[in-house]
Design a protein around this motif. Structure first.
Motif, PDB file in Angstrom:
ATOM      1  N   GLY A  16      -5.939 -16.722  -2.724  1.00  0.00           N
ATOM      2  CA  GLY A  16      -6.715 -17.229  -3.714  1.00  0.00           C
ATOM      3  C   GLY A  16      -7.681 -16.469  -4.599  1.00  0.00           C
ATOM      4  O   GLY A  16      -8.120 -16.600  -5.228  1.00  0.00           O
ATOM      5  N   THR A  17      -7.565 -15.183  -3.971  1.00  0.00           N
ATOM      6  CA  THR A  17      -8.331 -13.641  -4.350  1.00  0.00           C
ATOM      7  C   THR A  17      -7.572 -12.739  -5.591  1.00  0.00           C
ATOM      8  O   THR A  17      -6.425 -12.726  -4.500  1.00  0.00           O
ATOM      9  CB  THR A  17      -9.372 -13.511  -3.054  1.00  0.00           C
ATOM     10  OG1 THR A  17      -8.876 -13.289  -2.258  1.00  0.00           O
ATOM     11  CG2 THR A  17     -10.221 -14.305  -2.550  1.00  0.00           C
ATOM     12  N   VAL A  18      -8.191 -12.200  -6.652  1.00  0.00           N
ATOM     13  CA  VAL A  18      -7.342 -11.655  -7.146  1.00  0.00           C
ATOM     14  C   VAL A  18      -7.315 -10.191  -5.832  1.00  0.00           C
ATOM     15  O   VAL A  18      -8.241  -9.925  -6.264  1.00  0.00           O
ATOM     16  CB  VAL A  18      -7.363 -11.209  -8.631  1.00  0.00           C
ATOM     17  CG1 VAL A  18      -7.147 -10.501  -9.361  1.00  0.00           C
ATOM     18  CG2 VAL A  18      -7.154 -12.747  -8.844  1.00  0.00           C
ATOM     19  N   THR A  19      -6.887  -9.413  -6.283  1.00  0.00           N
ATOM     20  CA  THR A  19      -6.156  -8.031  -5.276  1.00  0.00           C
ATOM     21  C   THR A  19      -7.266  -7.315  -6.469  1.00  0.00           C
ATOM     22  O   THR A  19      -5.901  -7.075  -7.649  1.00  0.00           O
ATOM     23  CB  THR A  19      -5.162  -7.790  -5.276  1.00  0.00           C
ATOM     24  OG1 THR A  19      -4.580  -8.814  -3.563  1.00  0.00           O
ATOM     25  CG2 THR A  19      -5.446  -6.781  -4.551  1.00  0.00           C
ATOM     26  N   PRO A  20      -7.609  -6.177  -6.428  1.00  0.00           N
ATOM     27  CA  PRO A  20      -8.031  -5.211  -7.187  1.00  0.00           C
ATOM     28  C   PRO A  20      -6.862  -4.826  -7.558  1.00  0.00           C
ATOM     29  O   PRO A  20      -6.444  -3.650  -6.552  1.00  0.00           O
ATOM     30  CB  PRO A  20      -9.333  -3.705  -7.128  1.00  0.00           C
ATOM     31  CG  PRO A  20      -9.802  -5.732  -5.899  1.00  0.00           C
ATOM     32  CD  PRO A  20      -8.968  -6.126  -5.390  1.00  0.00           C
ATOM     33  N   PRO A  21      -5.828  -3.408  -8.677  1.00  0.00           N
ATOM     34  CA  PRO A  21      -5.371  -2.562  -8.621  1.00  0.00           C
ATOM     35  C   PRO A  21      -5.671  -1.504  -8.349  1.00  0.00           C
ATOM     36  O   PRO A  21      -7.104  -1.384  -8.943  1.00  0.00           O
ATOM     37  CB  PRO A  21      -5.140  -3.027 -10.260  1.00  0.00           C
ATOM     38  CG  PRO A  21      -6.016  -3.534 -11.115  1.00  0.00           C
ATOM     39  CD  PRO A  21      -7.234  -4.019 -10.115  1.00  0.00           C
ATOM     40  N   ARG A  22      -4.357  -0.796  -7.647  1.00  0.00           N
ATOM     41  CA  ARG A  22      -5.294   0.779  -7.169  1.00  0.00           C
ATOM     42  C   ARG A  22      -4.647   1.251  -8.523  1.00  0.00           C
ATOM     43  O   ARG A  22      -3.271   1.549  -9.098  1.00  0.00           O
ATOM     44  CB  ARG A  22      -4.152   0.867  -6.292  1.00  0.00           C
ATOM     45  CG  ARG A  22      -4.479   2.311  -5.102  1.00  0.00           C
ATOM     46  CD  ARG A  22      -4.075   2.447  -3.586  1.00  0.00           C
ATOM     47  NE  ARG A  22      -3.980   3.248  -3.246  1.00  0.00           N
ATOM     48  CZ  ARG A  22      -3.551   3.992  -2.311  1.00  0.00           C
ATOM     49  NH1 ARG A  22      -2.897   3.131  -1.266  1.00  0.00           N
ATOM     50  NH2 ARG A  22      -4.261   5.190  -1.652  1.00  0.00           N
ATOM     51  N   GLN A  23      -5.120   2.073  -8.864  1.00  0.00           N
ATOM     52  CA  GLN A  23      -4.361   3.322  -9.595  1.00  0.00           C
ATOM     53  C   GLN A  23      -3.037   4.070  -9.341  1.00  0.00           C
ATOM     54  O   GLN A  23      -3.149   4.338  -7.578  1.00  0.00           O
ATOM     55  CB  GLN A  23      -5.912   4.246  -9.829  1.00  0.00           C
ATOM     56  CG  GLN A  23      -7.384   4.352 -10.227  1.00  0.00           C
ATOM     57  CD  GLN A  23      -6.553   3.249 -12.017  1.00  0.00           C
ATOM     58  OE1 GLN A  23      -5.379   3.775 -12.581  1.00  0.00           O
ATOM     59  NE2 GLN A  23      -6.881   1.955 -11.985  1.00  0.00           N
ATOM     60  N   ALA A  24      -2.320   4.290 -10.130  1.00  0.00           N
ATOM     61  CA  ALA A  24      -1.209   5.231  -9.354  1.00  0.00           C
ATOM     62  C   ALA A  24      -0.493   6.002 -11.143  1.00  0.00           C
ATOM     63  O   ALA A  24      -1.302   5.892 -11.958  1.00  0.00           O
ATOM     64  CB  ALA A  24      -0.342   4.197  -9.329  1.00  0.00           C
ATOM     65  N   ALA A  25       0.755   6.740 -10.754  1.00  0.00           N
ATOM     66  CA  ALA A  25       1.212   7.534 -11.816  1.00  0.00           C
ATOM     67  C   ALA A  25       2.296   7.778 -11.394  1.00  0.00           C
ATOM     68  O   ALA A  25       2.701   7.436 -10.582  1.00  0.00           O
ATOM     69  CB  ALA A  25       0.319   8.436 -11.965  1.00  0.00           C
ATOM     70  N   GLN A 106      -1.152 -11.970  -9.926  1.00  0.00           N
ATOM     71  CA  GLN A 106      -0.771 -13.476  -8.866  1.00  0.00           C
ATOM     72  C   GLN A 106      -0.152 -12.817  -7.955  1.00  0.00           C
ATOM     73  O   GLN A 106       0.252 -13.476  -6.823  1.00  0.00           O
ATOM     74  CB  GLN A 106       0.109 -14.622  -9.598  1.00  0.00           C
ATOM     75  CG  GLN A 106      -0.254 -15.312 -10.922  1.00  0.00           C
ATOM     76  CD  GLN A 106      -0.165 -15.001 -12.270  1.00  0.00           C
ATOM     77  OE1 GLN A 106      -0.078 -13.446 -12.598  1.00  0.00           O
ATOM     78  NE2 GLN A 106      -0.721 -15.866 -13.451  1.00  0.00           N
ATOM     79  N   VAL A 107      -0.108 -11.562  -7.898  1.00  0.00           N
ATOM     80  CA  VAL A 107       0.687 -10.138  -7.114  1.00  0.00           C
ATOM     81  C   VAL A 107       0.198  -9.702  -6.170  1.00  0.00           C
ATOM     82  O   VAL A 107      -1.050  -9.444  -6.585  1.00  0.00           O
ATOM     83  CB  VAL A 107       1.691  -9.497  -7.787  1.00  0.00           C
ATOM     84  CG1 VAL A 107       2.299  -8.572  -6.507  1.00  0.00           C
ATOM     85  CG2 VAL A 107       2.615  -9.819  -8.863  1.00  0.00           C
ATOM     86  N   LYS A 108       0.314  -9.879  -4.529  1.00  0.00           N
ATOM     87  CA  LYS A 108       0.048  -9.303  -3.492  1.00  0.00           C
ATOM     88  C   LYS A 108      -1.081  -8.668  -3.352  1.00  0.00           C
ATOM     89  O   LYS A 108      -1.744  -7.456  -3.371  1.00  0.00           O
ATOM     90  CB  LYS A 108       0.372  -9.789  -2.562  1.00  0.00           C
ATOM     91  CG  LYS A 108       0.303  -9.184  -0.778  1.00  0.00           C
ATOM     92  CD  LYS A 108       0.465  -9.743   0.166  1.00  0.00           C
ATOM     93  CE  LYS A 108       0.852 -11.363   0.340  1.00  0.00           C
ATOM     94  NZ  LYS A 108       1.800 -11.271   1.849  1.00  0.00           N
ATOM     95  N   VAL A 109      -0.319  -6.765  -3.807  1.00  0.00           N
ATOM     96  CA  VAL A 109      -0.101  -5.414  -3.620  1.00  0.00           C
ATOM     97  C   VAL A 109      -0.174  -5.159  -5.636  1.00  0.00           C
ATOM     98  O   VAL A 109       0.947  -5.396  -6.584  1.00  0.00           O
ATOM     99  CB  VAL A 109       0.572  -4.877  -3.326  1.00  0.00           C
ATOM    100  CG1 VAL A 109       0.456  -3.321  -2.951  1.00  0.00           C
ATOM    101  CG2 VAL A 109       0.974  -5.371  -1.802  1.00  0.00           C
ATOM    102  N   ARG A 110      -0.907  -4.767  -5.797  1.00  0.00           N
ATOM    103  CA  ARG A 110      -1.770  -4.575  -7.760  1.00  0.00           C
ATOM    104  C   ARG A 110      -1.353  -3.259  -7.524  1.00  0.00           C
ATOM    105  O   ARG A 110      -2.334  -1.997  -6.591  1.00  0.00           O
ATOM    106  CB  ARG A 110      -2.508  -5.718  -7.406  1.00  0.00           C
ATOM    107  CG  ARG A 110      -1.820  -6.311  -7.570  1.00  0.00           C
ATOM    108  CD  ARG A 110      -3.221  -7.516  -8.442  1.00  0.00           C
ATOM    109  NE  ARG A 110      -3.433  -6.794 -10.586  1.00  0.00           N
ATOM    110  CZ  ARG A 110      -4.502  -7.723 -11.059  1.00  0.00           C
ATOM    111  NH1 ARG A 110      -5.590  -7.646 -10.677  1.00  0.00           N
ATOM    112  NH2 ARG A 110      -4.521  -7.634 -11.857  1.00  0.00           N
TER     113      ARG A 110
END
Length: 211
Positions: A16-25, A106-110
């Motif tokens: 129910g809470t949005v996971t902040p996206p982690r920076q990636a390359a 909506q996705v768990k790992v961002r």
């Protein structure tokens, strides 16, 4: 794009809470020059919890020590290429920005992933470590998509969409010429649930703004 179940690394978030996206390359490593276009894909270890078994472009999260902003993304992309495919000698400043994808909320790992293009260094012989990645190969974009449709390669949504875009270019040089200096606009797909299937929408597609 309709999917009957999320792919590896695309599991939906039920918290129910949005996971902040982690920076990636990520680096899309190219070969073929002016004659052809092939890209390097590595297979992640099937035992890994995140995207186990999937074939992806070499890449990963930005380390804290790599800083922030464009320089950090470039440094992370080059480091991940060396770690996952044993390809060194690519200068971070030489990378060509190609795209930026942000995992749907909506996705768990961002991840907020910056994709770069780079020609394969002369004499490079990619190899996997057998732990994080267990196999690799050079593929034409359409060839990789055909093997995915045949059930021979497990691909996730962002990789599929990038391969579809890359398949319109006849050579690595043509792709690099197209991307050099081009403005990169972030893409954040959205997931629409309907019964047992989930529909992934891209910006501009019908229903995206309402998702």
């Amino acid at each position: 794009m309709d999917v009957d179940r999320p792919g590896p690394g695309e599991e939906l978030n039920d918290a129910g809470t949005v996971t902040p996206p982690r920076q990636a390359a990520t680096i899309i490593l190219l070969r073929g020059g002016g004659q052809a276009l092939e890209v390097l894909l590595v297979q992640r270890n099937p035992a890994q919890r995140f995207m186990g078994g999937a074939w992806v472009f070499p890449g990963g999260a930005v380390d804290r020590g790599e800083g922030e902003g464009d320089e950090a993304h470039r440094a992370a992309a080059v480091r991940e290429l060396d770690e996952e495919a044993a390809v060194s000698g690519v200068a971070p400043a030489s990378l060509v920005r190609f795209s930026r994808w942000i995992t749907p909320p909506q996705v768990k790992v961002r991840f907020d992933t910056h994709f770069f293009l780079a020609p394969s260094p002369e004499g490079a012989e990619p190899a996997v470590d057998g732990h994080e990645c267990v196999d690799l190969g050079w593929f034409t974009p359409e060839g990789a998509l055909e093997r995915h449709r045949a059930g021979e390669l497990l691909l996730v949504f962002p990789t599929i969409k990038h391969l579809e875009q890359l398949s319109s270019f006849e050579s690595a040089d043509a792709l690099l010429a197209f991307a050099t200096g081009r403005e990169v606009v972030p893409v954040e797909p959205r997931v629409v649930l309907g019964g047992e299937a989930a529909r992934i929408l891209l910006p501009g597609e019908p229903g995206y703004e309402d998702a």
